[in-house]
Scaffold this motif. Structure first.
Motif, PDB file in Angstrom:
ATOM      1  N   TYR A  17       0.852  -1.185   0.000  1.00  0.00           N
ATOM      2  CA  TYR A  17       0.000   0.000   0.000  1.00  0.00           C
ATOM      3  C   TYR A  17       0.890   1.237   0.000  1.00  0.00           C
ATOM      4  O   TYR A  17       1.922   1.267   0.676  1.00  0.00           O
ATOM      5  CB  TYR A  17      -0.915  -0.011   1.226  1.00  0.00           C
ATOM      6  CG  TYR A  17      -1.767   1.228   1.357  1.00  0.00           C
ATOM      7  CD1 TYR A  17      -2.618   1.621   0.330  1.00  0.00           C
ATOM      8  CD2 TYR A  17      -1.714   2.014   2.502  1.00  0.00           C
ATOM      9  CE1 TYR A  17      -3.400   2.764   0.443  1.00  0.00           C
ATOM     10  CE2 TYR A  17      -2.497   3.159   2.630  1.00  0.00           C
ATOM     11  CZ  TYR A  17      -3.334   3.527   1.586  1.00  0.00           C
ATOM     12  OH  TYR A  17      -4.097   4.656   1.714  1.00  0.00           O
ATOM     13  N   GLN A  18       0.518   2.262  -0.756  1.00  0.00           N
ATOM     14  CA  GLN A  18       1.306   3.481  -0.898  1.00  0.00           C
ATOM     15  C   GLN A  18       0.547   4.667  -0.280  1.00  0.00           C
ATOM     16  O   GLN A  18      -0.092   5.449  -1.007  1.00  0.00           O
ATOM     17  CB  GLN A  18       1.569   3.763  -2.381  1.00  0.00           C
ATOM     18  CG  GLN A  18       2.269   2.635  -3.121  1.00  0.00           C
ATOM     19  CD  GLN A  18       3.729   2.569  -2.757  1.00  0.00           C
ATOM     20  OE1 GLN A  18       4.520   3.371  -3.220  1.00  0.00           O
ATOM     21  NE2 GLN A  18       4.095   1.619  -1.926  1.00  0.00           N
ATOM     22  N   PRO A  19       0.614   4.844   1.050  1.00  0.00           N
ATOM     23  CA  PRO A  19      -0.173   5.912   1.686  1.00  0.00           C
ATOM     24  C   PRO A  19       0.207   7.307   1.213  1.00  0.00           C
ATOM     25  O   PRO A  19      -0.660   8.192   1.139  1.00  0.00           O
ATOM     26  CB  PRO A  19       0.101   5.733   3.187  1.00  0.00           C
ATOM     27  CG  PRO A  19       1.370   4.954   3.264  1.00  0.00           C
ATOM     28  CD  PRO A  19       1.416   4.094   2.031  1.00  0.00           C
ATOM     29  N   ASP A  20       1.470   7.532   0.872  1.00  0.00           N
ATOM     30  CA  ASP A  20       1.904   8.861   0.435  1.00  0.00           C
ATOM     31  C   ASP A  20       1.321   9.258  -0.921  1.00  0.00           C
ATOM     32  O   ASP A  20       1.308  10.437  -1.277  1.00  0.00           O
ATOM     33  CB  ASP A  20       3.428   8.946   0.374  1.00  0.00           C
ATOM     34  CG  ASP A  20       4.080   8.839   1.746  1.00  0.00           C
ATOM     35  OD1 ASP A  20       3.365   8.990   2.762  1.00  0.00           O
ATOM     36  OD2 ASP A  20       5.296   8.606   1.800  1.00  0.00           O
ATOM     37  N   TYR A  21       0.867   8.282  -1.695  1.00  0.00           N
ATOM     38  CA  TYR A  21       0.293   8.553  -3.011  1.00  0.00           C
ATOM     39  C   TYR A  21      -1.219   8.322  -3.032  1.00  0.00           C
ATOM     40  O   TYR A  21      -1.822   8.325  -4.103  1.00  0.00           O
ATOM     41  CB  TYR A  21       0.972   7.684  -4.081  1.00  0.00           C
ATOM     42  CG  TYR A  21       2.449   7.953  -4.169  1.00  0.00           C
ATOM     43  CD1 TYR A  21       2.926   9.061  -4.868  1.00  0.00           C
ATOM     44  CD2 TYR A  21       3.369   7.120  -3.543  1.00  0.00           C
ATOM     45  CE1 TYR A  21       4.287   9.325  -4.940  1.00  0.00           C
ATOM     46  CE2 TYR A  21       4.730   7.387  -3.606  1.00  0.00           C
ATOM     47  CZ  TYR A  21       5.178   8.486  -4.311  1.00  0.00           C
ATOM     48  OH  TYR A  21       6.522   8.745  -4.379  1.00  0.00           O
ATOM     49  N   SER A  22      -1.808   8.103  -1.863  1.00  0.00           N
ATOM     50  CA  SER A  22      -3.237   7.838  -1.738  1.00  0.00           C
ATOM     51  C   SER A  22      -3.938   9.038  -1.112  1.00  0.00           C
ATOM     52  O   SER A  22      -3.337   9.818  -0.383  1.00  0.00           O
ATOM     53  CB  SER A  22      -3.464   6.598  -0.868  1.00  0.00           C
ATOM     54  OG  SER A  22      -2.851   5.464  -1.451  1.00  0.00           O
ATOM     55  N   ASN A  23      -5.227   9.149  -1.388  1.00  0.00           N
ATOM     56  CA  ASN A  23      -6.059  10.187  -0.788  1.00  0.00           C
ATOM     57  C   ASN A  23      -7.410   9.562  -0.452  1.00  0.00           C
ATOM     58  O   ASN A  23      -8.361   9.659  -1.241  1.00  0.00           O
ATOM     59  CB  ASN A  23      -6.222  11.375  -1.745  1.00  0.00           C
ATOM     60  CG  ASN A  23      -6.948  12.535  -1.103  1.00  0.00           C
ATOM     61  OD1 ASN A  23      -7.567  12.397  -0.047  1.00  0.00           O
ATOM     62  ND2 ASN A  23      -6.897  13.677  -1.755  1.00  0.00           N
ATOM     63  N   PRO A  24      -7.498   8.897   0.720  1.00  0.00           N
ATOM     64  CA  PRO A  24      -8.738   8.199   1.090  1.00  0.00           C
ATOM     65  C   PRO A  24      -9.971   9.106   1.090  1.00  0.00           C
ATOM     66  O   PRO A  24     -11.072   8.645   0.759  1.00  0.00           O
ATOM     67  CB  PRO A  24      -8.443   7.661   2.483  1.00  0.00           C
ATOM     68  CG  PRO A  24      -6.957   7.508   2.515  1.00  0.00           C
ATOM     69  CD  PRO A  24      -6.439   8.656   1.692  1.00  0.00           C
ATOM     70  N   MET A  25      -9.812  10.378   1.435  1.00  0.00           N
ATOM     71  CA  MET A  25     -10.961  11.295   1.449  1.00  0.00           C
ATOM     72  C   MET A  25     -11.563  11.463   0.048  1.00  0.00           C
ATOM     73  O   MET A  25     -12.745  11.738  -0.093  1.00  0.00           O
ATOM     74  CB  MET A  25     -10.551  12.666   2.002  1.00  0.00           C
ATOM     75  CG  MET A  25     -10.047  12.615   3.436  1.00  0.00           C
ATOM     76  SD  MET A  25     -11.279  12.005   4.602  1.00  0.00           S
ATOM     77  CE  MET A  25     -12.289  13.465   4.744  1.00  0.00           C
ATOM     78  N   SER A  26     -10.741  11.272  -0.981  1.00  0.00           N
ATOM     79  CA  SER A  26     -11.205  11.374  -2.372  1.00  0.00           C
ATOM     80  C   SER A  26     -11.422  10.011  -3.015  1.00  0.00           C
ATOM     81  O   SER A  26     -11.662   9.933  -4.225  1.00  0.00           O
ATOM     82  CB  SER A  26     -10.186  12.153  -3.212  1.00  0.00           C
ATOM     83  OG  SER A  26     -10.005  13.445  -2.703  1.00  0.00           O
ATOM     84  N   GLY A  27     -11.300   8.951  -2.221  1.00  0.00           N
ATOM     85  CA  GLY A  27     -11.461   7.607  -2.776  1.00  0.00           C
ATOM     86  C   GLY A  27     -10.347   7.219  -3.727  1.00  0.00           C
ATOM     87  O   GLY A  27     -10.587   6.593  -4.754  1.00  0.00           O
ATOM     88  N   GLU A  28      -9.116   7.578  -3.371  1.00  0.00           N
ATOM     89  CA  GLU A  28      -7.952   7.231  -4.189  1.00  0.00           C
ATOM     90  C   GLU A  28      -6.971   6.432  -3.340  1.00  0.00           C
ATOM     91  O   GLU A  28      -6.445   6.939  -2.349  1.00  0.00           O
ATOM     92  CB  GLU A  28      -7.275   8.500  -4.709  1.00  0.00           C
ATOM     93  CG  GLU A  28      -8.153   9.330  -5.614  1.00  0.00           C
ATOM     94  CD  GLU A  28      -7.556  10.687  -5.948  1.00  0.00           C
ATOM     95  OE1 GLU A  28      -6.385  10.930  -5.603  1.00  0.00           O
ATOM     96  OE2 GLU A  28      -8.275  11.505  -6.533  1.00  0.00           O
ATOM     97  N   TYR A  29      -6.755   5.188  -3.736  1.00  0.00           N
ATOM     98  CA  TYR A  29      -5.864   4.283  -3.006  1.00  0.00           C
ATOM     99  C   TYR A  29      -4.841   3.746  -3.996  1.00  0.00           C
ATOM    100  O   TYR A  29      -5.199   3.138  -5.003  1.00  0.00           O
ATOM    101  CB  TYR A  29      -6.654   3.135  -2.374  1.00  0.00           C
ATOM    102  CG  TYR A  29      -7.711   3.625  -1.416  1.00  0.00           C
ATOM    103  CD1 TYR A  29      -7.422   3.827  -0.073  1.00  0.00           C
ATOM    104  CD2 TYR A  29      -9.001   3.911  -1.866  1.00  0.00           C
ATOM    105  CE1 TYR A  29      -8.386   4.285   0.810  1.00  0.00           C
ATOM    106  CE2 TYR A  29      -9.975   4.377  -0.991  1.00  0.00           C
ATOM    107  CZ  TYR A  29      -9.658   4.566   0.339  1.00  0.00           C
ATOM    108  OH  TYR A  29     -10.617   5.026   1.207  1.00  0.00           O
ATOM    109  N   MET A  30      -3.572   3.980  -3.705  1.00  0.00           N
ATOM    110  CA  MET A  30      -2.503   3.569  -4.613  1.00  0.00           C
ATOM    111  C   MET A  30      -1.744   2.382  -4.021  1.00  0.00           C
ATOM    112  O   MET A  30      -1.413   2.382  -2.834  1.00  0.00           O
ATOM    113  CB  MET A  30      -1.540   4.744  -4.842  1.00  0.00           C
ATOM    114  CG  MET A  30      -0.536   4.498  -5.923  1.00  0.00           C
ATOM    115  SD  MET A  30      -1.358   4.393  -7.527  1.00  0.00           S
ATOM    116  CE  MET A  30      -0.022   3.773  -8.508  1.00  0.00           C
ATOM    117  N   PHE A  31      -1.500   1.403  -4.858  1.00  0.00           N
ATOM    118  CA  PHE A  31      -0.757   0.210  -4.463  1.00  0.00           C
ATOM    119  C   PHE A  31       0.391  -0.002  -5.436  1.00  0.00           C
ATOM    120  O   PHE A  31       0.279   0.289  -6.625  1.00  0.00           O
ATOM    121  CB  PHE A  31      -1.661  -1.024  -4.490  1.00  0.00           C
ATOM    122  CG  PHE A  31      -2.748  -0.989  -3.464  1.00  0.00           C
ATOM    123  CD1 PHE A  31      -2.565  -1.583  -2.231  1.00  0.00           C
ATOM    124  CD2 PHE A  31      -3.952  -0.355  -3.721  1.00  0.00           C
ATOM    125  CE1 PHE A  31      -3.560  -1.540  -1.266  1.00  0.00           C
ATOM    126  CE2 PHE A  31      -4.953  -0.302  -2.775  1.00  0.00           C
ATOM    127  CZ  PHE A  31      -4.761  -0.900  -1.537  1.00  0.00           C
TER     128      PHE A  31
END
Length: 128
Positions: A17-31
């Motif tokens: 999981y890439q938390p620095d490239y994710s934005n959960p508030m916008s529904g963006e999760y990067m792996f």
């Protein structure tokens, strides 16, 4: 770590999981995922194409197809391995992927398909 051998080629997958490239508030999760390809055959192979099936836990599916992996069409000698890292974005906290590589037996020039195992991408739960 998911792992499968088909047509004498072993595929292993590790996900991050890439938390620095994710934005959960916008529904963006990067792996990110690291793939290891190991040629167990007694002949050399060349990876020509990839075909991915991507499933998000909200029910959406995508297919991605193209030449090579990360811009490369690697050749693997007998007993050789190749690793690369790529990424996938999801709209939810979990999903999965699987697919195939189209490869060529460089001895007889025949094309064949190698299965990529199903692997999950899941946001780790926060410990508080």
């Amino acid at each position: 770590m998911p792992n499968i051998i088909s047509e004498g080629v072993e595929i292993s997958v590790e996900t991050f999981y890439q938390p620095d490239y994710s934005n959960p508030m916008s529904g963006e999760y990067m792996f990110a995922y690291k793939i290891t390809i190991f040629n167990h055959n007694n002949f050399s192979v060349k990876l020509h194409r990839r075909h991915w099936h991507i499933f998000d836990s909200n029910g959406t599916t995508r297919e991605v197809e193209g030449e090579g992996v990360v811009g490369i069409q690697p050749t693997l000698q007998s007993g050789e391995k190749y690793q690369y890292v790529s990424g996938c974005n999801l709209r939810t906290e979990m999903g999965k992927m699987h697919g195939t590589y189209t490869m060529e037996n460089l001895t007889n020039k025949k094309m064949f398909e190698v299965n990529i195992p199903v692997f999950e991408m899941i946001v780790p739960f926060k410990m508080s």
